[in-house]
Design a protein around this motif. Structure first.
Motif, PDB file in Angstrom:
ATOM      1  N   ALA A  47      80.571 -15.943  66.011  1.00 14.33           N
ATOM      2  CA  ALA A  47      81.109 -16.417  67.105  1.00 14.33           C
ATOM      3  C   ALA A  47      82.770 -15.940  67.026  1.00 14.33           C
ATOM      4  CB  ALA A  47      81.365 -17.950  66.865  1.00 14.33           C
ATOM      5  N   VAL A  48      83.148 -15.753  65.856  1.00 13.73           N
ATOM      6  CA  VAL A  48      84.548 -15.207  65.899  1.00 13.73           C
ATOM      7  C   VAL A  48      84.585 -13.707  66.321  1.00 13.73           C
ATOM      8  CG1 VAL A  48      86.306 -14.527  64.262  1.00 13.73           C
ATOM      9  CG2 VAL A  48      85.449 -16.655  64.144  1.00 13.73           C
ATOM     10  N   ALA A  49      83.598 -13.150  66.131  1.00  9.27           N
ATOM     11  CA  ALA A  49      83.636 -11.673  66.296  1.00  9.27           C
ATOM     12  C   ALA A  49      83.203 -11.721  67.937  1.00  9.27           C
ATOM     13  CB  ALA A  49      82.360 -11.184  65.705  1.00  9.27           C
ATOM     14  N   PHE A  50      82.401 -12.242  68.558  1.00 10.15           N
ATOM     15  CA  PHE A  50      82.233 -12.508  69.806  1.00 10.15           C
ATOM     16  C   PHE A  50      83.717 -12.614  70.669  1.00 10.15           C
ATOM     17  CE2 PHE A  50      81.895 -14.838  73.939  1.00 10.15           C
ATOM     18  CZ  PHE A  50      81.135 -13.574  74.581  1.00 10.15           C
ATOM     19  N   TRP A  51      84.351 -13.541  70.311  1.00 12.53           N
ATOM     20  CA  TRP A  51      85.792 -13.801  70.867  1.00 12.53           C
ATOM     21  C   TRP A  51      86.516 -12.469  70.794  1.00 12.53           C
ATOM     22  CZ3 TRP A  51      85.321 -16.577  75.202  1.00 12.53           C
ATOM     23  CH2 TRP A  51      86.750 -16.845  75.670  1.00 12.53           C
ATOM     24  N   GLN A  52      86.642 -12.152  69.497  1.00  7.54           N
ATOM     25  CA  GLN A  52      87.475 -10.981  69.197  1.00  7.54           C
ATOM     26  C   GLN A  52      86.881  -9.683  70.142  1.00  7.54           C
ATOM     27  OE1 GLN A  52      90.030 -11.011  66.567  1.00  7.54           O
ATOM     28  NE2 GLN A  52      90.773  -9.276  68.101  1.00  7.54           N
ATOM     29  N   LYS A  53      85.874  -9.491  70.453  1.00  8.56           N
ATOM     30  CA  LYS A  53      85.360  -8.466  71.471  1.00  8.56           C
ATOM     31  C   LYS A  53      86.110  -8.903  72.923  1.00  8.56           C
ATOM     32  CE  LYS A  53      81.256  -8.493  73.002  1.00  8.56           C
ATOM     33  NZ  LYS A  53      79.757  -8.188  72.968  1.00  8.56           N
ATOM     34  N   MET A  54      85.953  -9.876  73.385  1.00  6.14           N
ATOM     35  CA  MET A  54      86.533 -10.418  74.511  1.00  6.14           C
ATOM     36  C   MET A  54      88.117  -9.991  74.600  1.00  6.14           C
ATOM     37  SD  MET A  54      84.190 -11.879  76.428  1.00  6.14           S
ATOM     38  CE  MET A  54      85.013 -12.738  77.414  1.00  6.14           C
ATOM     39  N   LEU A  55      88.809 -10.482  73.588  1.00  9.46           N
ATOM     40  CA  LEU A  55      90.278 -10.083  73.281  1.00  9.46           C
ATOM     41  C   LEU A  55      90.248  -8.721  73.578  1.00  9.46           C
ATOM     42  CD1 LEU A  55      91.336 -12.786  70.553  1.00  9.46           C
ATOM     43  CD2 LEU A  55      91.955 -12.431  73.249  1.00  9.46           C
TER      44      LEU A  55
END
Length: 434
Positions: A229-237
């Motif tokens: 989950a954290v990696a996904f949102w990091q990608k969005m950022l």
């Protein structure tokens, strides 16, 4: 209900149960020659007062005064101070769900099982009941709820060629690129370090970073579901797909919701009641959908906010307090609060014909009730907050602000720093944290 702003919580020392018992003495619940029992209720939810007239009419021997004790932080601090002073303690108090363990574990809250609260369990969605249960005992009754859902601007989606809300996070990522291609301030969402959104993302993915057993607290942000989950949102950022300049609850947030440049917002279901006031120009454009899923065809939800009411152990009117508590969270006073805009986790309300059939004009005639009810029912279980979370969320805000202001670093690194700060603080406060 999630409140805007950053709380600065300096947790008071844990009050021993015996000390609480000593300061809990007070007048009995019987009015006797002194007139009616007078209850004091601390709340920042203005719907609670709507239930008072009906309750007092049915219980002429009890009078209720609802006091706005300020923000959640203000109330928690005042309550701790009153408990330690042995005076001025309210009979009923409001708590965000994550604050219940802080007051329950050291014995600052009444165990409601002795008043018959357990019989109410079947009428609440499972996750909400879990929120008020600590070590198998219920210390509060749920009063409002925030299942995570997606509020999206259908017209903005159409401009980007999107005909349906994203059903999966992969679709959400693809849609984010389509909306960003519109240029200007068009983004699928904004984020300036919203801890509760990030935790809801982790929650839905299956991560359980906090495990609490009495005074023992385990913290781990390296579980596979959490890191996913954290990696996904990091990608969005990293790919610039989020508006990191506009902060929720600000005037700019209202403006971008109004003009459609902010195409969606994933928040608690309670946003439904305030969105019409924040974005009146977008009336008819917004819709509500379930959160995107990690697996196609799945239906798993998470939580973002909500609150409950409990009875401080130092109250001198526990029986009368429980009578009013049950009345406005579950009994005859519930309907007046729902009519005033409260979104509650009671199945009797969520499954009612009115909730299921009412068309919402602001949301283009959509029947939003069934979506919000389903979102409440599918919230995944097993989530816990550490008992010092009010302090911890303030620290997180300090840490993550640097990431969003400079663009340097990562969410994973921030979470690791946060964990170390929580371990040190929790152990200083007398917990066993690792």
């Amino acid at each position: 209900m999630r409140l805007p702003g950053k709380a600065r919580f300096l947790a008071a020392a844990l009050v021993p149960v015996l000390a609480l018992a000593a300061c809990a003495s007070g007048p009995s619940d019987s009015g006797g020659g002194d007139g009616p029992v007078k209850l004091t209720v601390w709340s920042w939810d203005d719907t609670v007062a709507k239930a008072v007239p009906g309750f007092e009419a049915a219980n002429p021997d009890i009078k209720v005064e609802v006091v706005n004790a300020g923000s959640s932080y203000d109330e928690y601090t005042a309550l701790d101070n009153a408990i330690q002073a042995g005076s001025g303690v309210p009979d009923v108090a409001m708590f965000e769900y994550f604050a219940v363990p802080y007051f329950a574990i050291p014995g600052k809250l009444e165990d409601l099982g002795g008043h018959g609260a357990d019989k109410l369990k079947a009428d609440y969605v499972e996750a909400a009941w879990n929120d008020v249960t600590v070590d198998g005992k219920v210390f509060a009754l749920p009063s409002d709820y925030g299942p995570s859902v997606m509020f999206y601007n259908e017209e903005s989606f159409k401009k980007a060629g999107i005909t349906q809300p994203p059903a999966t996070w992969d679709e959400y990522y693809a849609d984010a690129k389509k909306i960003r291609a519109l240029g200007g301030e068009h983004y699928i969402a904004q984020d300036t370090g919203d801890l509760f959104f990030l935790l809801s993302l982790i929650w839905q993915a299956g991560g359980r970073p906090f495990k609490v057993d009495g005074n023992k607290v385990h913290i781990d942000f390296t579980e596979p579901a959490t890191t996913r989950a954290v990696a996904f949102w990091q990608k969005m950022l990293d790919e610039g797909l989020l508006n990191t300049k506009v902060t929720a609850w600000s005037d700019d947030w209202n403006r971008t919701l109004n003009d459609g440049s902010l195409a969606s917002q994933i928040m608690g279901g309670w946003l439904k009641s305030s969105l019409p006031q924040r974005a009146p120009q977008a009336a008819g454009d917004f819709r509500v959908a379930l959160m995107p899923q990690w697996q196609p065809g799945a239906k798993v939800g998470a939580e973002n906010g909500g609150s409950a009411f409990g009875i401080p152990a130092a109250s001198g009117h526990k029986d009368a307090a429980y009578k009013f508590l049950e009345y406005f969270t579950h009994g005859g006073g519930l309907s007046s609060r729902v009519e005033a805009g409260a979104f509650v986790p009671n199945k009797s309300v969520l499954e009612s014909a009115d909730t299921q059939s009412k068309a919402d004009e602001y949301f283009g005639g959509q029947k939003t009730g069934p979506v919000l009810a389903e979102a409440s029912e599918i919230v995944a279980g097993g989530w816990q907050y550490p008992p010092f979370f009010e302090w911890a969320r303030s620290v997180y805000g300090d840490l993550v602000s640097q990431l969003y202001s400079t663009g340097k670093g990562s969410l994973a690194a921030i979470l690791e720093q946060w964990k170390q700060r929580m371990i040190a603080y929790g152990n200083e406060q007398g917990f066993q944290v690792d």
